[in-house]
Design an enzyme around this catalytic site. Structure first.
Site, PDB file in Angstrom:
ATOM      1  N   ASP A  74       0.684  -1.064   0.075  1.00 26.96           N
ATOM      2  CA  ASP A  74      -0.047   0.116   0.053  1.00 26.96           C
ATOM      3  C   ASP A  74       0.875   1.231   0.013  1.00 26.96           C
ATOM      4  O   ASP A  74       2.024   1.168   0.314  1.00 26.96           O
ATOM      5  CB  ASP A  74      -0.764  -0.062   1.167  1.00 26.96           C
ATOM      6  CG  ASP A  74      -2.053   0.644   1.121  1.00 26.96           C
ATOM      7  OD1 ASP A  74      -2.204   1.593  -0.062  1.00 26.96           O
ATOM      8  OD2 ASP A  74      -2.828   0.867   2.022  1.00 26.96           O
ATOM      9  N   ASN A 101      -9.797  -2.942  -7.140  1.00 24.99           N
ATOM     10  CA  ASN A 101      -8.963  -1.903  -7.757  1.00 24.99           C
ATOM     11  C   ASN A 101      -9.432  -1.384  -9.007  1.00 24.99           C
ATOM     12  O   ASN A 101      -9.225  -0.314  -9.457  1.00 24.99           O
ATOM     13  CB  ASN A 101      -7.600  -2.329  -7.693  1.00 24.99           C
ATOM     14  CG  ASN A 101      -6.797  -2.408  -6.405  1.00 24.99           C
ATOM     15  OD1 ASN A 101      -5.909  -2.874  -6.215  1.00 24.99           O
ATOM     16  ND2 ASN A 101      -7.331  -1.507  -5.401  1.00 24.99           N
TER      17      ASN A 101
END
Ligand code: V07
Length: 256
Positions: free
Chosen positions: A29, A77
């Site tokens: 991340d 995503n």
């Protein structure tokens, strides 16, 4: 854990090489935030993030890690801007073009788990080529979670078990936690299908639908470092943290 850029003495992170975690999983991340901080487009963060993948693959392999699982792209995503998704989908292609010879040199085998058939054709081709070209490597497994989601994975497993029952190949009473493990995408990583440690970078402390079943007994380590800034020393710090926790549990350690 230090997250400063200017760490002076970084040679001194203690790692017990006899107790390195066999399976490390990382939620990579902070690529976007890393770029924003530098007034760069988000894709620059993903590009740098891919370079970090290369560094950390080598570092983990050198430390004797057996499986390195990297969460590269989740089923959620797809909601990102189209141009960003398009760019991300090209990363396996450029990774393949620039890194497969190094993987082979380091005896690293590529594995991919996730709903690959939903990816663009060119991405699938690069992924399958990386798997094929490294299939004889016997060292660390570099396991990419691509278009992966844990709830979808468990749902697929339950469907498959239900079908085995329907076909008369399995009795409902015979279904155990092992039956479920055997039907998950991590099964091919046996005996290392469950991560010893799950790392999430960039300060977030959520699982985000990643390996929900498999992390039942994993140590969870959260670091502030954005993924593009993650180094071999950050990896050593994580392993050091893991080893400290293992020692404190001593003989009372849960078995996995
Ligand atoms: C991706 C770079 C790392 C940071 C997180 C998101 C962006 C390497 C791969 C890859 C995947 C399969 C494969 C070879 C390489 C990758 C995606 C995104 C989708 F066989 N990095 N990386 N795949 N990022």
């Amino acid at each position: 854990m230090s997250s400063t850029d200017k760490k002076v003495d970084n040679q001194n992170i203690e790692v017990d090489l006899d107790h390195v975690p066999s399976h490390i999983a990382i939620i990579m991340d902070g690529n976007g935030r890393w770029a924003q901080k530098r007034h760069l487009p988000r894709v620059a963060g993903h590009k740098q993030g891919m370079n970090t993948v290369k560094t950390i693959t080598k570092a983990a392999s050198d430390l004797g890690v057996k499986v390195l699982t990297l969460y590269a792209f989740s089923t959620e995503n797809w909601k990102r801007p189209k141009a960003e998704v398009n760019y991300i989908m090209k990363l396996p292609v450029s990774f393949f073009n620039t890194f497969v010879p190094d993987l082979i040199k380091n005896n690293v085998r590529v594995n991919v788990m996730g709903y690959i058939e939903e990816l663009p054709e060119g991405t699938q081709k690069a992924v399958n080529q990386a798997i094929e070209d490294t299939k004889d490597c016997t060292g660390m497994v570099l396991n990419f979670a691509l278009n992966y989601g844990s709830q979808a994975e468990i749902t697929t497993a339950v469907k498959s078990i239900a079908n085995q029952v329907k076909m008369g190949n399995l009795e409902p009473e015979e279904v155990t936690p092992d039956t479920i493990s055997e039907n998950l995408m991590t099964h091919s990583l046996a005996p290392f299908e469950n991560p010893d440690v799950l790392v999430r970078t960039s300060g977030e402390e959520r699982l985000s639908n990643f390996l929900l079943w498999q992390v039942a007994y994993s140590e969870l380590v959260f670091v502030q470092t954005h993924w593009p800034d993650f180094t071999a020393d950050t990896l050593k710090e994580v392993i050091h943290t893991f080893q400290g926790r293992q020692r404190r549990f001593g003989g009372l350690k849960e078995t996995n």
